[in-house]
Design a protein around this motif. Structure first.
Motif, PDB file in Angstrom:
ATOM      1  N   GLY A 136       0.956  -1.107  -0.028  1.00  0.00           N
ATOM      2  CA  GLY A 136      -0.180  -0.010   0.110  1.00  0.00           C
ATOM      3  C   GLY A 136       0.844   1.274  -0.201  1.00  0.00           C
ATOM      4  N   GLN A 137       2.073   1.402   0.602  1.00  0.00           N
ATOM      5  CA  GLN A 137       2.882   2.476   0.810  1.00  0.00           C
ATOM      6  C   GLN A 137       3.655   2.458  -0.629  1.00  0.00           C
ATOM      7  OE1 GLN A 137       5.491   1.269   4.061  1.00  0.00           O
ATOM      8  NE2 GLN A 137       4.015   1.741   5.461  1.00  0.00           N
ATOM      9  N   PRO A 191       0.113   3.239  -3.772  1.00  0.00           N
ATOM     10  CA  PRO A 191      -1.302   3.974  -3.180  1.00  0.00           C
ATOM     11  C   PRO A 191      -2.164   4.297  -4.309  1.00  0.00           C
ATOM     12  CG  PRO A 191       0.616   5.575  -3.434  1.00  0.00           C
ATOM     13  CD  PRO A 191       1.320   4.461  -3.748  1.00  0.00           C
ATOM     14  N   SER A 198      -6.795   5.716  -3.654  1.00  0.00           N
ATOM     15  CA  SER A 198      -7.672   5.912  -2.782  1.00  0.00           C
ATOM     16  C   SER A 198      -9.132   5.808  -3.471  1.00  0.00           C
ATOM     17  CB  SER A 198      -7.669   7.326  -2.107  1.00  0.00           C
ATOM     18  OG  SER A 198      -6.396   7.060  -1.419  1.00  0.00           O
ATOM     19  N   LYS A 232     -14.654   5.189  -2.419  1.00  0.00           N
ATOM     20  CA  LYS A 232     -13.665   5.911  -1.938  1.00  0.00           C
ATOM     21  C   LYS A 232     -13.146   5.058  -0.681  1.00  0.00           C
ATOM     22  CE  LYS A 232     -12.140   9.469   1.440  1.00  0.00           C
ATOM     23  NZ  LYS A 232     -12.741  10.882   2.142  1.00  0.00           N
ATOM     24  N   TYR A 274     -10.592   4.246   2.525  1.00  0.00           N
ATOM     25  CA  TYR A 274      -9.962   4.977   3.684  1.00  0.00           C
ATOM     26  C   TYR A 274      -8.721   4.721   3.752  1.00  0.00           C
ATOM     27  CZ  TYR A 274     -15.047   5.472   4.870  1.00  0.00           C
ATOM     28  OH  TYR A 274     -16.391   5.534   4.957  1.00  0.00           O
ATOM     29  N   ASP A 275      -7.906   5.921   4.125  1.00  0.00           N
ATOM     30  CA  ASP A 275      -6.376   5.737   4.387  1.00  0.00           C
ATOM     31  C   ASP A 275      -6.064   5.106   5.774  1.00  0.00           C
ATOM     32  OD1 ASP A 275      -5.931   7.025   1.884  1.00  0.00           O
ATOM     33  OD2 ASP A 275      -5.902   8.990   2.551  1.00  0.00           O
ATOM     34  N   ASP A 276      -6.807   5.323   6.768  1.00  0.00           N
ATOM     35  CA  ASP A 276      -6.493   4.951   8.011  1.00  0.00           C
ATOM     36  C   ASP A 276      -6.947   3.555   8.259  1.00  0.00           C
ATOM     37  OD1 ASP A 276      -9.094   5.486   8.137  1.00  0.00           O
ATOM     38  OD2 ASP A 276      -9.520   6.554   9.753  1.00  0.00           O
ATOM     39  N   PRO A 335      -5.289   0.778   6.477  1.00  0.00           N
ATOM     40  CA  PRO A 335      -4.165   0.406   5.535  1.00  0.00           C
ATOM     41  C   PRO A 335      -4.314  -0.792   5.125  1.00  0.00           C
ATOM     42  CG  PRO A 335      -3.210   0.745   7.778  1.00  0.00           C
ATOM     43  CD  PRO A 335      -4.658   1.176   7.999  1.00  0.00           C
ATOM     44  N   LYS A 378      -7.436  -1.724   2.656  1.00  0.00           N
ATOM     45  CA  LYS A 378      -7.339  -1.035   1.844  1.00  0.00           C
ATOM     46  C   LYS A 378      -6.102  -1.492   0.690  1.00  0.00           C
ATOM     47  CE  LYS A 378      -5.855   3.715   0.107  1.00  0.00           C
ATOM     48  NZ  LYS A 378      -5.376   5.137   0.604  1.00  0.00           N
TER      49      LYS A 378
END
Length: 245
Positions: free
Chosen positions: A57-58, A61, A63, A77, A79-81, A83, A86
């Motif tokens: 994910g890093q 990326p 979203s 969408k 969520y980034d929080d 991880p 996602k």
């Protein structure tokens, strides 16, 4: 000595010489598409999935995705929080796993679930995702969550790796939503359940990692599809996922 050949003859000889040259063979072999980066899906396990997916994910990326169906598109969408969930969703989307699946469980007024198929060809191990459950993200209408199985053998509430769902839900009074949630809801969450609807009974039990930002009506269309006794739509609702940004 001067050449006595006419210009017309020289031109003819040049053309004939060119015609006599063997043509270079044209390659007809198809060019293989470059491999999709990311962890090997058949090598992911419960013990390594979180670390590998977090790193993925890093490195890669995004979203937002668009989920295409015969009944319309859902723009989602992520969520980034959240991880791990996602990154897992993005990885499977990019690898084409979801493109071989359908909505396989539809409960009108509650949720539509996808991520399975009888015809999947892409190899993927049966790994689980650690829960990323928090009070900020809840099961309002359009919420995207990850399913869970084997509850009696899954006290850690580990998520499935590929079975996801979108909430349709229903509108509820603040008293109803608070009772169903089994936890303290914020005033804003109670208003959302009252005005938009949702499924608060799932709060605190399943990881929510995204929401529909366009195409909520498509959830209603899928939920209205005729289903069999197993809740599988009588006519398959295929899934194609496009990662857009």
């Amino acid at each position: 000595m001067k050449s006595c050949a006419s210009p017309l003859l020289l031109l003819l000889l040049t053309v004939l010489a060119a015609c006599g040259q063997p043509e270079k063979p044209v390659s007809t072999a198809p060019t293989a598409p470059p491999p999709v980066p990311g962890p090997d899906l058949s090598a992911l396990t419960d013990s390594n999935a979180a670390a590998l997916l977090t790193q993925y994910g890093q490195n890669y990326p995004a979203s937002e995705v668009i989920l295409h169906t015969r009944l319309g598109d859902l723009r989602v969408k992520l969520y980034d929080d959240v991880p791990v969930h996602k990154a897992n969703f993005l990885l499977l989307a990019r690898k084409g796993v979801f493109d071989e699946t359908v909505f396989n469980r539809v409960v009108k007024g509650f949720a539509i679930q996808g991520g399975r198929s009888d015809h999947r060809t892409i190899r993927i191990s049966r790994y689980h995702l650690p829960p990323e459950i928090g009070p900020r993200h809840f099961h309002k209408r359009g919420a995207l969550g990850m399913a869970r199985y084997d509850d009696d053998q899954n006290p850690g509430k580990l998520s499935s790796n590929s079975d996801f769902y979108f909430v349709q839900g229903e509108k509820l009074t603040p008293e109803q939503s608070a009772a169903m949630a089994g936890r303290k809801l914020t005033p804003a969450q109670q208003r959302t359940y009252a005005t938009q609807g949702g499924a608060p009974s799932l709060d605190g039990k399943y990881t929510v990692f995204g929401e529909v930002v366009e195409g909520l009506d498509v959830i209603d269309k899928i939920a209205a599809e005729p289903v069999g006794t197993d809740k599988w739509p009588a006519r398959d609702v295929d899934i194609k996922i496009e990662v857009v940004k």
